[in-house]
Design an enzyme around this catalytic site. Structure first.
Site, short mmCIF file in Angstrom:
data_model
loop_
_atom_site.label_atom_id
_atom_site.label_comp_id
_atom_site.label_asym_id
_atom_site.label_seq_id
_atom_site.Cartn_x
_atom_site.Cartn_y
_atom_site.Cartn_z
CE LYS A 102 -7.71 -5.90 7.44
NZ LYS A 102 -8.02 -5.05 8.56
CE1 TYR A 152 12.90 16.57 -8.21
CE2 TYR A 152 11.76 14.74 -7.14
CZ TYR A 152 12.10 15.44 -8.28
OH TYR A 152 11.64 15.01 -9.49
C1 PLP Z 1 -10.72 -7.98 12.72
C2 PLP Z 1 -9.41 -8.46 12.21
N1 PLP Z 1 -9.09 -9.74 12.37
C3 PLP Z 1 -7.90 -10.23 11.92
C4 PLP Z 1 -6.99 -9.41 11.29
C5 PLP Z 1 -5.69 -9.99 10.84
O1 PLP Z 1 -4.61 -9.41 11.49
P1 PLP Z 1 -3.11 -9.78 11.10
O2 PLP Z 1 -2.90 -9.28 9.72
O3 PLP Z 1 -2.29 -9.08 12.10
O4 PLP Z 1 -3.03 -11.26 11.18
C6 PLP Z 1 -7.30 -8.06 11.11
C7 PLP Z 1 -6.33 -7.18 10.47
O5 PLP Z 1 -6.30 -6.00 10.54
C8 PLP Z 1 -8.54 -7.57 11.59
O6 PLP Z 1 -8.88 -6.28 11.46
#
Ligand code: PLP
Length: 357
Positions: free
Chosen positions: A30, A256
């Site tokens: 993702k 800044y």
């Molecule tokens: C539904 C779901 N599964 C798996 C993962 C993977 O998690 P990680 O990056 O901690 O392995 C995520 C990450 O946010 C998630 O939202």
């Protein structure tokens, strides 16, 4: 000279092999594969033997289908564009009982994974009774064109937390559901629950599970600090360059909003061409940068620049490393800078030069 975000392709691939071992991994890709680039990451994961992918965006799922025609692709968010899901052989979550009753006819031929809500409360069926309700209704549905129940899943929202009992609570609740349904004779081609932290805590994939659903470990960061560095390697480097070295004297304010006050005469400040506009978090700038293998304190962060206090060893044009395998993203996660994925997501891929070596 422009700051660079670069990935060592071989190291990225080797890490994926090392994280997977001989386990069945569903790679979470993702957010453009945690911003490593969807095409790059999926290609390397396929090379490493991973054939199952998941994302939250339909657009990304369709893109993964183009890159990986034979892969299993699981969409973790429910969407309503059922034709696109069907045409691309994408598996999709069932996010609630209401969603099922409203759409079960329209979901025909789609591979559906029944989601258990658990402690995160983000999505899913609320109890084993709700799951059974769907299973029974589906069994009794005599329409030959109906959805296909292809999986059972949950997300452990607390696997990264160690000082609270919540991971054990969500784990126990989930395993009870899995075992109850399997004992009742239900079968699921895919069962998955574990993120990176749970995968390492459990020393692999949980019993009766077909996959672990791994993100951050595949992208080179340890989900918790007691995992040995050698088990997960970071292939990413983020670095800038020194434009010039300037000398300031005791009492001079630099950056800044009086960010840094020089404590000594002849304090040497390297002006580096990377800043928060490139995605370096303010909390990250509380710590050091690496120059010629030595750590130097960052003194001020600006939009396109930072000051790093240096010594005689450091010169204009030298490289200043913000992240690599010696000064890793996960080190700063454990120092409270922000989650691994938060630091990665902050990077500005429009201003940094992006390189795959
Ligand atoms: C539904 C779901 N599964 C798996 C993962 C993977 O998690 P990680 O990056 O901690 O392995 C995520 C990450 O946010 C998630 O939202």
């Amino acid at each position: 000279m422009t700051a660079i975000w670069s990935v060592d392709t071989e190291e990225f691939y080797k890490n994926a092999v090392n994280v997977s071992q001989d386990n069945s991994i569903m790679a979470v890709v993702k957010n453009n594969a945690y911003h490593y680039g969807l095409e790059f990451a999926v290609t390397q994961f396929l090379r490493a033997g991973i054939q199952t992918f998941s994302t939250t965006s339909l657009k990304e799922a369709v893109r993964v289908r183009e890159i990986a025609p034979k892969a299993t692709i699981f969409l973790m968010n429910a969407v309503y564009d059922f034709d696109i899901v069907r045409d691309n052989y994408i598996h999709m979550t069932l996010p609630s009982l209401d969603f099922y009753y409203e759409h079960y006819e329209a979901l025909y031929d789609i591979h559906i994974h029944l989601e258990f809500e658990n402690l995160l409360h983000r999505s899913g069926l609320k109890s084993v009774d709700e799951i059974r309700q769907v299973l029974l209704h589906h069994r009794r549905n005599e329409n030959p064109n109906k959805m296909i129940i292809a999986g059972l899943w949950t997300h452990f929202g607390y696997a990264d937390e160690f000082d609270v009992p919540d991971y054990q609570i969500e784990r126990t609740a989930w395993l009870e559901i899995v075992n109850t349904l399997l004992d009742e004779g239900y079968q699921f081609p895919m069962i998955h629950a574990q993120n990176s932290a749970s995968y390492y805590r459990e020393d692999g994939v949980l019993p009766n599970h077909t996959h672990a659903r791994i993100g951050i470990a595949l992208y080179g960061s340890r989900p918790y600090s007691t995992i040995d560095h050698s088990m997960i390697k970071q292939a990413l480097t983020v670095k800038g360059n020194i434009i010039q070295i300037r000398e300031v004297n005791e009492g001079d304010y630099c950056g800044y909003s009086f960010a840094f006050e020089a404590k000594h005469n002849h304090t040497k400040l390297a002006v580096v061409d990377v800043g928060y506009g490139d995605g370096i978090l303010k909390s990250r700038a509380q710590f050091e940068a690496l120059i010629h293998g030595k750590r130097y304190p960052i003194r001020a962060l600006m939009m396109s620049h930072m000051f790093v206090e240096v010594d005689e060893q450091v010169h204009a044009q030298d490289e200043v490393i913000l992240y690599n395998d010696d000064i890793r993203v996960d080190e700063f996660t454990f120092k409270g800078v922000g989650a691994n994925s938060e630091q990665l997501s902050a990077m500005n891929h429009d201003s940094l030069i992006k390189e795959y070596r």
